[in-house]
Structure formats: structure tokens, C-alpha cells
Design a protein around this motif. Structure first.
Motif, PDB file in Angstrom:
ATOM      1  N   PHE A  53     -10.845 -40.733  76.513  1.00 49.43           N
ATOM      2  CA  PHE A  53     -11.241 -41.993  75.873  1.00 49.43           C
ATOM      3  C   PHE A  53     -10.048 -42.865  75.483  1.00 49.43           C
ATOM      4  O   PHE A  53     -10.194 -43.779  74.670  1.00 49.43           O
ATOM      5  CB  PHE A  53     -12.098 -41.708  74.637  1.00 49.43           C
ATOM      6  CG  PHE A  53     -13.403 -41.040  74.962  1.00 49.43           C
ATOM      7  CD1 PHE A  53     -14.248 -41.564  75.943  1.00 49.43           C
ATOM      8  CD2 PHE A  53     -13.799 -39.894  74.287  1.00 49.43           C
ATOM      9  CE1 PHE A  53     -15.458 -40.939  76.247  1.00 49.43           C
ATOM     10  CE2 PHE A  53     -15.006 -39.267  74.584  1.00 49.43           C
ATOM     11  CZ  PHE A  53     -15.839 -39.798  75.569  1.00 49.43           C
ATOM     12  N   ARG A  54      -8.902 -42.608  76.055  1.00 50.47           N
ATOM     13  CA  ARG A  54      -7.718 -43.354  75.634  1.00 50.47           C
ATOM     14  C   ARG A  54      -7.775 -44.862  75.954  1.00 50.47           C
ATOM     15  O   ARG A  54      -6.968 -45.633  75.466  1.00 50.47           O
ATOM     16  CB  ARG A  54      -6.464 -42.743  76.264  1.00 50.47           C
ATOM     17  CG  ARG A  54      -5.986 -41.455  75.605  1.00 50.47           C
ATOM     18  CD  ARG A  54      -5.417 -41.746  74.242  1.00 50.47           C
ATOM     19  NE  ARG A  54      -4.862 -40.569  73.599  1.00 50.47           N
ATOM     20  CZ  ARG A  54      -3.624 -40.138  73.754  1.00 50.47           C
ATOM     21  NH1 ARG A  54      -2.801 -40.772  74.566  1.00 50.47           N
ATOM     22  NH2 ARG A  54      -3.197 -39.093  73.095  1.00 50.47           N
ATOM     23  N   GLY A  55      -8.730 -45.249  76.797  1.00 53.11           N
ATOM     24  CA  GLY A  55      -8.878 -46.678  77.102  1.00 53.11           C
ATOM     25  C   GLY A  55     -10.091 -47.281  76.416  1.00 53.11           C
ATOM     26  O   GLY A  55     -10.490 -48.402  76.705  1.00 53.11           O
ATOM     27  N   THR A  81       6.171 -45.657  76.484  1.00 63.42           N
ATOM     28  CA  THR A  81       5.049 -45.378  75.581  1.00 63.42           C
ATOM     29  C   THR A  81       4.775 -43.878  75.551  1.00 63.42           C
ATOM     30  O   THR A  81       3.700 -43.416  75.890  1.00 63.42           O
ATOM     31  CB  THR A  81       3.787 -46.140  75.997  1.00 63.42           C
ATOM     32  OG1 THR A  81       3.444 -45.757  77.334  1.00 63.42           O
ATOM     33  CG2 THR A  81       3.986 -47.625  75.931  1.00 63.42           C
ATOM     34  N   ASP A  82       5.789 -43.166  75.135  1.00 65.65           N
ATOM     35  CA  ASP A  82       5.688 -41.722  74.997  1.00 65.65           C
ATOM     36  C   ASP A  82       6.887 -41.266  74.178  1.00 65.65           C
ATOM     37  O   ASP A  82       8.002 -41.744  74.397  1.00 65.65           O
ATOM     38  CB  ASP A  82       5.696 -41.048  76.371  1.00 65.65           C
ATOM     39  CG  ASP A  82       5.331 -39.592  76.254  1.00 65.65           C
ATOM     40  OD1 ASP A  82       4.182 -39.251  76.556  1.00 65.65           O
ATOM     41  OD2 ASP A  82       6.200 -38.795  75.838  1.00 65.65           O
ATOM     42  N   SER A  83       6.659 -40.365  73.258  1.00 63.19           N
ATOM     43  CA  SER A  83       7.731 -40.014  72.322  1.00 63.19           C
ATOM     44  C   SER A  83       8.902 -39.294  72.978  1.00 63.19           C
ATOM     45  O   SER A  83       9.991 -39.261  72.418  1.00 63.19           O
ATOM     46  CB  SER A  83       7.170 -39.164  71.186  1.00 63.19           C
ATOM     47  OG  SER A  83       6.731 -37.925  71.688  1.00 63.19           O
ATOM     48  N   HIS A  84       8.683 -38.717  74.170  1.00 61.27           N
ATOM     49  CA  HIS A  84       9.794 -38.009  74.809  1.00 61.27           C
ATOM     50  C   HIS A  84      10.600 -38.865  75.778  1.00 61.27           C
ATOM     51  O   HIS A  84      11.422 -38.354  76.552  1.00 61.27           O
ATOM     52  CB  HIS A  84       9.294 -36.718  75.468  1.00 61.27           C
ATOM     53  CG  HIS A  84       8.800 -35.754  74.441  1.00 61.27           C
ATOM     54  ND1 HIS A  84       7.464 -35.495  74.245  1.00 61.27           N
ATOM     55  CD2 HIS A  84       9.472 -35.051  73.497  1.00 61.27           C
ATOM     56  CE1 HIS A  84       7.337 -34.650  73.227  1.00 61.27           C
ATOM     57  NE2 HIS A  84       8.533 -34.370  72.762  1.00 61.27           N
ATOM     58  N   LYS A 140      -3.405 -25.866  67.950  1.00 65.20           N
ATOM     59  CA  LYS A 140      -4.464 -26.311  68.871  1.00 65.20           C
ATOM     60  C   LYS A 140      -3.953 -27.169  70.025  1.00 65.20           C
ATOM     61  O   LYS A 140      -4.736 -27.656  70.831  1.00 65.20           O
ATOM     62  CB  LYS A 140      -5.527 -27.131  68.132  1.00 65.20           C
ATOM     63  CG  LYS A 140      -6.281 -26.375  67.070  1.00 65.20           C
ATOM     64  CD  LYS A 140      -7.546 -27.145  66.761  1.00 65.20           C
ATOM     65  CE  LYS A 140      -7.916 -27.016  65.299  1.00 65.20           C
ATOM     66  NZ  LYS A 140      -9.026 -27.854  64.939  1.00 65.20           N
ATOM     67  N   ARG A 141      -2.649 -27.423  70.100  1.00 64.80           N
ATOM     68  CA  ARG A 141      -2.174 -28.388  71.086  1.00 64.80           C
ATOM     69  C   ARG A 141      -2.393 -27.950  72.537  1.00 64.80           C
ATOM     70  O   ARG A 141      -2.858 -28.724  73.359  1.00 64.80           O
ATOM     71  CB  ARG A 141      -0.695 -28.685  70.854  1.00 64.80           C
ATOM     72  CG  ARG A 141      -0.118 -29.690  71.852  1.00 64.80           C
ATOM     73  CD  ARG A 141       1.287 -30.078  71.456  1.00 64.80           C
ATOM     74  NE  ARG A 141       1.963 -30.760  72.549  1.00 64.80           N
ATOM     75  CZ  ARG A 141       2.077 -32.070  72.667  1.00 64.80           C
ATOM     76  NH1 ARG A 141       1.526 -32.866  71.782  1.00 64.80           N
ATOM     77  NH2 ARG A 141       2.722 -32.621  73.679  1.00 64.80           N
ATOM     78  N   ALA A 142      -2.051 -26.700  72.841  1.00 59.28           N
ATOM     79  CA  ALA A 142      -2.072 -26.302  74.250  1.00 59.28           C
ATOM     80  C   ALA A 142      -3.482 -26.016  74.754  1.00 59.28           C
ATOM     81  O   ALA A 142      -3.865 -26.465  75.836  1.00 59.28           O
ATOM     82  CB  ALA A 142      -1.185 -25.071  74.456  1.00 59.28           C
ATOM     83  N   SER A 196       3.627 -40.921  70.370  1.00 57.34           N
ATOM     84  CA  SER A 196       3.683 -42.379  70.240  1.00 57.34           C
ATOM     85  C   SER A 196       2.291 -42.994  70.312  1.00 57.34           C
ATOM     86  O   SER A 196       2.143 -44.193  70.184  1.00 57.34           O
ATOM     87  CB  SER A 196       4.519 -42.943  71.377  1.00 57.34           C
ATOM     88  OG  SER A 196       3.826 -42.730  72.608  1.00 57.34           O
ATOM     89  N   ARG A 197       1.269 -42.177  70.549  1.00 58.77           N
ATOM     90  CA  ARG A 197      -0.076 -42.720  70.794  1.00 58.77           C
ATOM     91  C   ARG A 197      -0.492 -43.668  69.678  1.00 58.77           C
ATOM     92  O   ARG A 197      -0.633 -43.276  68.531  1.00 58.77           O
ATOM     93  CB  ARG A 197      -1.087 -41.574  70.984  1.00 58.77           C
ATOM     94  CG  ARG A 197      -1.267 -40.677  69.801  1.00 58.77           C
ATOM     95  CD  ARG A 197      -2.077 -39.423  70.154  1.00 58.77           C
ATOM     96  NE  ARG A 197      -1.260 -38.471  70.878  1.00 58.77           N
ATOM     97  CZ  ARG A 197      -1.359 -37.144  70.797  1.00 58.77           C
ATOM     98  NH1 ARG A 197      -2.285 -36.590  70.037  1.00 58.77           N
ATOM     99  NH2 ARG A 197      -0.575 -36.350  71.482  1.00 58.77           N
ATOM    100  N   GLU A 198      -0.718 -44.934  70.024  1.00 58.96           N
ATOM    101  CA  GLU A 198      -1.051 -45.903  68.986  1.00 58.96           C
ATOM    102  C   GLU A 198      -2.509 -45.799  68.581  1.00 58.96           C
ATOM    103  O   GLU A 198      -2.938 -46.415  67.605  1.00 58.96           O
ATOM    104  CB  GLU A 198      -0.707 -47.325  69.437  1.00 58.96           C
ATOM    105  CG  GLU A 198      -1.466 -47.785  70.643  1.00 58.96           C
ATOM    106  CD  GLU A 198      -0.794 -48.978  71.309  1.00 58.96           C
ATOM    107  OE1 GLU A 198      -0.226 -49.807  70.610  1.00 58.96           O
ATOM    108  OE2 GLU A 198      -0.850 -49.054  72.549  1.00 58.96           O
TER     109      GLU A 198
HETATM  110  C1  MIC Z   1       2.832 -35.747  73.674  1.00 56.76           C
HETATM  111  O1  MIC Z   1       3.730 -35.039  74.134  1.00 56.76           O
HETATM  112  O2  MIC Z   1       2.334 -35.567  72.547  1.00 56.76           O
HETATM  113  C2  MIC Z   1       2.328 -36.919  74.499  1.00 56.76           C
HETATM  114  C3  MIC Z   1       0.953 -36.633  74.885  1.00 56.76           C
HETATM  115  O3  MIC Z   1       3.107 -37.046  75.658  1.00 56.76           O
HETATM  116  C4  MIC Z   1       2.425 -38.170  73.636  1.00 56.76           C
HETATM  117  C5  MIC Z   1       1.827 -39.367  74.226  1.00 56.76           C
HETATM  118  C6  MIC Z   1       0.353 -39.434  74.122  1.00 56.76           C
HETATM  119  O4  MIC Z   1      -0.220 -39.076  73.107  1.00 56.76           O
HETATM  120  O5  MIC Z   1      -0.248 -39.913  75.075  1.00 56.76           O
HETATM  121  C7  MIC Z   1       3.836 -38.516  73.183  1.00 56.76           C
HETATM  122  O6  MIC Z   1       4.668 -37.671  73.113  1.00 56.76           O
HETATM  123  O7  MIC Z   1       4.083 -39.681  72.792  1.00 56.76           O
END
Ligand code: MIC
Ligand code: SF4
Length: 747
Positions: A578-580, A159-162, A452-454, A642-644
Motif C-alpha cells: 500500500f505504499r502508493g 529516498t532510502d535511509s541506506h 518483526k522486521r525480517a 526514510s519512509r515518509e
Molecule cells: C529499510 O531498510 O528500512 C528500507 C525499507 O529500505 C527503508 C525504506 C522504506 O521504508 O521503503 C529505508 O531504509 O529507508
């Protein structure tokens, strides 16, 4: 030993026979990706030539990995699925929720306190359902998977895109949303569109400043952020064997940045060496015994044009170091042209922080090459111009780097060693800056650089590069510095050049374990308690089923303009807490997306109040009035993570349809899984017809069938109407999810 050796013995015992059978049925030579995919069909009886890019196929992956920021939602769904135990070996990794601030020790202590409830939940659920648990500080999911679980010829979802990082060990490893992980953990078939195959032929050998990272940085420039969508990138050719397993993993990791389903390298001695060095000699032996089955057939390698959908050539011998960015990972520039680009585009020239590590680039080789530059600082009386932050990928890497004096060498030049966790890579960075309104540049060895990611700051220009180049630019503090030709002035006033980086592929003295932080599942069947008043966790209420009617007169919630990644849809950083909790996290919905009508973020017209408001606030009001709404977007909507949550938030706030020019793979599936309508323009120019005050209808849903278009009607404010056809990629089963309200409801 944390991996399941019995499972692997069975796997390799059957592998060759499986491949033989597949070859006999398909009657043609096979690429490596095909071997692994067909060897993992859910039903072995279904071996036949699937149409790439078209046919949906059911698979049976061997493993599941989840990280803390996505595992919460995945496990909340799993708990509703009625299973007593995960059907395949699965693990949870606590890596995303640790904020980088003072350094590893303090930051882990803080995270343990602030995330106590979430960590306890993850630990308890893992233990309850037979899932392995890696505690905070143990490492980043992909690094831990590479060190412990990835195996040549295997297939996993994460459950992560990498997740494709494991392709460095010849595994088909695919990033998915939590609902997909639940399919695998419940033993159900896991569905994927048969990927197209992009063959990348590598020749020559890297030398000098060029690093494995540069292969994928260059490729990102060729393929762009959507060029790999629904494709597996398979590397072949004589150059593959010259790259270390961890270098291969870096390349596979960042295949996510071109949207690839996964990336893959053929099995070789470098992989065997890595398996041995990480305590898995038995796996190396078993893989070596079936090595031919873990490579692409010779006939394919000899005539690749016949078997791949596209071929790209990269000569490692002439490959230059690259720097990609800002704001998108496919803005690729070779170092020789970079300073010109910086000056021409007015990028802030001063390089303010260098960041090394992450899941992408924290191998022993990466760190040792960067350290070889750090050591020159003292030796050549240089001064380091910018602060340096290092996030090791795992405790094993950190402890080994410490033993071998590398941590010390970093610290000597002023580096802060953060926890073995994601940290600044996902906005978990309490950056101290004198003026956040000043445009500033940072260089990282990470994989993504969206705005804004980092550090959450839109004024930060982030560039991605190899660890060695990041290190060199940190020393210089100047984006225009090209270490291949430029000199620096040292403390004695002399002009000195940095020598080329050198390093060890694997530690000569072997890895040291460190305190690994793994808890095996206990399988005690205790009840899992989620407090109703919790602000961090919330049990899921099933989404309502489709009411059988067309979706009529939906207000346009937002027409987004330009890039709309999952970071724009559901921001990370402070929101990770708040991911949960679906309700709480929904407050961030689409807050980073640019409104096409005013060029602003989080400011959309609310037709009920005739004022402008936030996207989530507006959707919430419509929801309270029982009104469904619609989002319109441009290319590659949902790129990145991948965050749903990026699909569940709109669903929760009663957005029923996303109409885009195109979607990123994982996100499109996530939308389908959550019972949303993901539609694409047939004529992309129709995007321009949509006006701010329009109501939109989607008609034809009673006859919603695969491969038949639906119709969108625009009701303009002046009373006129226009309509056009839109397409979709739903199959029978996915239409069932839409009807039931979600895939989970349809079980
Ligand atoms: C990312 O690199 O963007 C993350 C954070 O690892 C995400 C997963 C997430 O949003 O929790 C990802 O790559 O899927
Ligand atoms: Fe963590 Fe960054 Fe890797 Fe995502 S890309 S898993 S946030 S280190």
C-alpha cells in the motif's frame, strides 16, 4: 553506459577551482565532507562558515535515487509539483516489492504479476519525467547506485535511509523522504542542517575473520542508535586505504544505524580500482586528477582534534568480529564474548536460518569470502546445520558470482538463491517455519534487526554480522559457535576447524553484466492514469492549511514506550503493497508501537467510545468527529527508515503533533514537510506527567517563531492542569510549511 558522462566532465573540470575558492573564503583547512558540502551550495555566493549542528543550509545535489516502496509517494508528490522533467539525473529501482519464497525466477514472476499496476506506474512516470528505470530483479538500489552512478566528490539524495552506501566511493549521499527528493527533482534548493563531523581514525589492517562490517558493528556499539544524529561520520587515517571500496560502502551503509546523516571515505586507489572494474575508467581518471580535493586536508588529518567535533579510534589490526542484536543494531558484542551473552540472556541458542546479501553486504569480496567457507563444507566433510538464503545485491554481482562458480558452491550446501532484491531484509520473506510461537534465532549479513522486521514474527531474535561470520554460524547452526577457536564434528567423527575466510576484492576476470534491466527515459509526454478504484495507488489530496488557532484539547492517541522506529510506526512486509495508497496504508499506523499504559501493541484507549481499539481505528474515529489528536514518544522516535508514510499517515488521520524525547533526523524532517508539529520535551521527565486519559493543548502557535519554545498544557481527567515548555527546531521556512499544511502546499 547508464550514467551521464558529460555532467561528470563538467563537474570535475570545475571541482578544484571550487575547492580553492572555498578555502580562500573560509581561511582554514577543510575536511572532505566540508569540501563536498560547500562545493554543492545551492548558491555559490553563500560560502561562509556555517555553524555545525545549528545552521540550515541550502544545497544542490547532483542526483536522486528512489526505490519502489518510497518512489510511489515521491512521484505522486512530484506529479503535483508542476514540472515537466526531473531537474537532475534521477533513477527508480524496483527492489523492495519482491517477496522471497521459492527462489529468484519464480519470485520475480510472482512479483511482476502481483505488483503489475505499481511497476507500470513507476515505469510510466519515470519515462514521462525523464527518470531512469531499473526493473525488478536488476538489483537493490544502493548496490546499483554504487556500480553505476556514485562518484567521488558528488552529492546525492535517495529516498532510502541506506543511501549513504555511496560514501564507499567518496560521495556525500543522504537518505531523505520523498518530499525532499521532490525538492531536488524540481530544481529547488534542498535544505539540511549543517552536520556536525565525527572523525573515525582507522589504523592498521584487517586480518583473519575480521571484515569491514565489523568496523561499523563495533562503532554502532560505541555511538548507539542515535549517536550519529545530525552528524557526518568521516573516516580518515592510514587504515582507510586498506579497505576495499565495497568494504567502505558496507561501513557507510550501516552508518544509518547510528542515525548519521551520511558517512564518507577519502578517495584512494581502491575506489579507482572499483570504478575501473565497473566500467568507469574515465571517472577514475578524472577523480585521480583532482585527488587532493577528494581527501581531507593534511592539516586536518595531522590535528583532527581541532577540526572534528568528536574523534573515535579503531585499530583494524586488533578488531574482532562482532555480532549485534537482537532487536537493535547497536547491541554490539565481540565474538569472544558472544556465547556467554547468549547463555546469560537466554537467547535461543539454535541458529535457525542464515541470510547473506542485501544492500549492505553483497559485494564480490563478501560473497567470495563466504564461499570460501562454503567450499570447506565439502572438503572437510561437514554438514550445514541451518538453511541458507542468499540475496545478491545486483544482477551484475549475481551473474559474475554464477560465472565464477560461487552460486554453485552456495547451492551445493543447500542455499536458496533469491532475487537480486531486498527480500527478507524488509519482511518480504515467506518464511516456512514449523512453529511461529517458538523463540528462534536467525543471523543475517543485513543492517537492521528490529523486532518483526525480517519475518513479521516477534519471537524471532535477529542478529547482524559479516557475511563470513553468518556463513560460519549457519554451518554450525549454533549461536555459541566461535569459528576463531571452536571446532566442529564432521561426518567422519573428526573435530575440524574452519580455516579463515579468503576472497578476491574484485573478480579477476572482470564483472559480467548479466541482463541489466535498465530502461532509459523516453520522455514521451503521455498522461499518467491512476484508477480511482485502485487499491494500490491513490492520487494525493493536499492536506488542509493550519486554521490559525492553537491546537486545543487533543486526545492522547498513544503514549509510546521504548523504541519506536519507522517499522513500529508504518510496518513494512505485507504493508509494502500500500505504499502508493495513503488511505489504505494508514490502517497500519503505529501498530507496532508499545502503549506505555498497558504494555501492549495496537491497543489504545478511545475516549469517544470509552473502549480500547487499534491506533489507526481510534485516530480515524477522532478524525471523523473533527478532533485532532497527539502522539507522545520517547527517544529517537522514527529511527530507521526514510519512509515518509510514517509522517503522512498520522497527518492523514488528523494527528497534529508528535511530542517526543528526541527524533531521528530523516523522520523529523518528514514530519515537518507534511505539515506536522514535531516537538521535543525540554525536561524529559515531563513525559511521565502524561496520563492515559489526558487532553493536551499546544499553545503559542500564533507566535510560532524559530528558537522560541511552545507550551503544552495537560488537562488531566480529575480536572487538574499542568503545563510545561517544549522545544522545536523549525526555521522560518519550515514554519511556513506548517501554516500552509505541508511543504508541497507552500510552493
Ligand atoms: C529499510 O531498510 O528500512 C528500507 C525499507 O529500505 C527503508 C525504506 C522504506 O521504508 O521503503 C529505508 O531504509 O529507508
Ligand atoms: Fe533493501 Fe534492506 Fe537495503 Fe533497506 S536495508 S534497501 S530493505 S536491502
Amino acid at each position: 553506459m547508464v550514467y551521464d558522462l558529460t555532467m561528470l566532465k563538467t563537474f570535475y573540470a570545475l571541482y578544484e577551482r571550487k575547492i580553492e575558492r572555498i578555502r580562500t573564503i573560509l581561511q582554514r583547512p577543510l575536511t572532505l565532507a566540508e569540501k563536498i558540502l560547500y562545493a554543492h551550495l545551492y548558491d555559490e555566493k553563500n560560502v561562509k562558515n556555517y555553524k555545525r549542528g545549528e545552521d540550515y543550509v541550502n544545497f544542490r545535489p547532483d542526483r536522486v535515487a528512489m526505490q519502489d516502496a518510497t518512489a510511489q509517494m515521491a512521484l505522486l508528490q512530484f506529479m503535483n509539483a508542476g514540472r515537466d522533467e526531473a531537474a537532475v539525473p534521477s533513477t527508480v529501482h524496483c527492489d523492495h516489492l519482491i517477496q522471497a519464497y521459492k527462489g529468484a525466477k519464480e519470485d520475480i514472476a510472482t512479483a511482476t504479476k502481483t505488483n503489475e499496476e505499481v511497476y507500470k506506474f513507476l515505469r510510466d512516470v519515470s519515462s514521462r519525467y525523464g527518470i531512469g528505470f531499473w526493473q525488478p530483479g536488476a538489483g537493490i538500489i544502493h548496490q546499483v547506485v554504487l556500480e553505476n552512478y556514485a562518484f567521488p566528490g558528488g552529492m546525492m539524495v535517495g529516498t532510502d535511509s541506506h543511501t549513504p552506501n555511496a560514501g564507499g566511493l567518496g560521495m556525500v549521499a543522504i537518505g531523505v523522504g520523498g518530499a525532499d527528493a521532490v525538492d531536488v527533482m524540481t530544481g529547488m534548493e534542498w535544505e539540511l542542517k549543517m552536520p556536525r563531523l565525527i572523525g573515525v581514525r582507522l589504523t592498521g589492517t584487517l586480518n583473519g575473520w575480521a571484515a569491514p562490517k565489523d568496523v561499523i558493528l563495533k562503532l554502532a556499539g560505541i555511538l548507539t542508535v542515535k549517536g550519529g544524529t545530525n552528524a557526518i561520520i568521516e573516516y580518515f587515517g592510514s587504515g582507510t586505504a586498506s579497505l576495499s571500496a565495497t568494504g567502505k560502502a558496507t561501513i557507510c551503509n550501516m552508518g544509518a544505524e547510528v542515525g548519521a546523516t551520511t558517512s564518507l571515505f577519502p578517495y584512494d586507489e581502491r575506489m579507482a580500482a572499483y570504478l575501473k572494474a565497473t566500467g568507469r575508467a574515465e571517472v577514475a581518471d578524472m577523480a585521480t586528477a583532482v585527488a587532493a580535493g577528494l581527501r581531507t586536508d593534511d592539516e586536518v588529518v595531522a590535528n583532527p582534534e581541532k577540526y572534528y567535533d568528536r574523534i573515535i579510534d579503531i585499530d583494524l589490526s586488533t578488531l574482532e568480529p562482532y555480532i549485534n542484536g537482537p532487536f537493535t543494531p547497536d547491541a554490539a558484542t565481540p565474538i569472544s564474548e558472544f556465547s556467554e551473552k547468549v547463555l546469560k540472556n537466554g537467547y535461543p541458542r539454535k541458529m535457525e536460518v542464515g541470510l547473506i546479501g542485501s544492500c549492505t553486504n553483497s559485494s564480490y569480496q563478501d560473497l567470495s569470502r563466504a564461499v570460501s567457507l562454503a567450499r570447506q563444507v565439502t572438503a572437510k566433510h561437514l554438514h550445514v546445520a541451518a538453511p541458507l538464503i542468499v540475496n545478491p545485491g545486483s544482477e551484475r554481482i549475481r551473474a559474475t558470482a554464477e560465472r565464477d562458480g560461487m552460486i554453485d558452491a552456495f547451492e551445493k550446501i543447500g542455499a536458496t538463491i533469491m532475487a537480486n532484491a531486498c527480500g527478507p531484509c524488509i519482511g518480504q520473506w515467506k518464511r516456512v517455519t514449523d512453529d511461529p510461537t517458538r523463540k528462534n534465532s536467525i543471523v543475517t549479513s543485513f543492517n537492521r534487526n528490529f523486532a518483526k522486521r525480517a519475518d513479521g514474527n516477534p519471537n524471532t531474535y535477529a542478529f547482524v554480522a559479516s557475511p563470513e561470520l553468518t556463513m560460519a554460524l549457519t554451518i554450525a547452526g549454533d549461536l555459541c559457535f566461535n569459528p576463531l577457536k571452536d571446532t566442529l564434528v564432521n561426518a567422519d567423527g573428526e573435530r575440524v576447524k574452519l580455516s579463515e575466510p579468503v576472497g578476491e576484492e574484485l573478480p579477476l576476470k572482470g564483472f559480467t553484466a548479466g541482463s541489466e534491466g535498465y530502461t532509459a527515459p523516453s520522455n514521451v509526454k503521455a498522461d499518467i492514469v491512476v484508477e480511482p478504484q485502485s487499491q494500490r495507488l491513490q492520487l494525493l489530496t493536499p492536506f488542509p492549511a493550519w486554521d490559525g488557532a492553537d491546537l486545543l484539547n487533543m486526545p492522547l492517541l498513544i503514549k509510546t514506550q521504548g523504541k519506536c522506529t519507522t517499522d513500529h510506526i508504518s510496518m513494512a512486509g505485507p504493508w509494502l503493497r500500500f505504499r502508493g495508497h495513503l488511505e489504505n496504508i494508514s490502517d497500519n499506523m503505529l501498530m507496532g508501537a508499545v502503549n506505555a499504559f498497558n504494555g501492549e501493541t495496537n491497543k489504545v484507549w478511545n475516549r469517544s467510545t470509552n473502549t480500547y481499539g487499534t491506533v489507526s481505528g481510534t485516530a480515524k474515529l477522532y478524525k471523523s468527529e473533527g478532533i485532532p489528536s497527539i502522539v507522545v514518544a520517547e527517544e529517537n522516535y522514527g529511527e530507521g527508515s526514510s519512509r515518509e508514510h510514517a509522517a503522512m499517515e498520522p497527518r492523514f488521520l488528523n494527528v497534529r503533533t508528535i511530542l517526543a524525547k528526541s527524533f531521528a533526523r530523516i523522520h523529523e524532517t518528514n514530519l515537518k514537510k507534511q505539515g506536522m508539529l514535531a516537538l521535543t520535551f525540554i525536561d524529559k521527565a515531563d513525559y511521565d506527567k502524561i496520563q492515559e486519559h489526558d487532553l493536551l493543548s499546544v499553545v503559542g502557535l500564533k507566535d510560532f517563531v524559530p528558537e522560541r519554545n511552545l507550551t503544552v498544557v495537560l488537562h488531566h481527567e480529575d480536572g487538574s492542569q499542568e503545563s510545561f515548555e517544549v522545544q522545536h527546531t523549525y526555521n522560518e521556512q519550515q514554519i511556513g510549511w506548517f501554516r500552509a499544511g505541508s511543504a508541497l502546499n507552500a510552493r
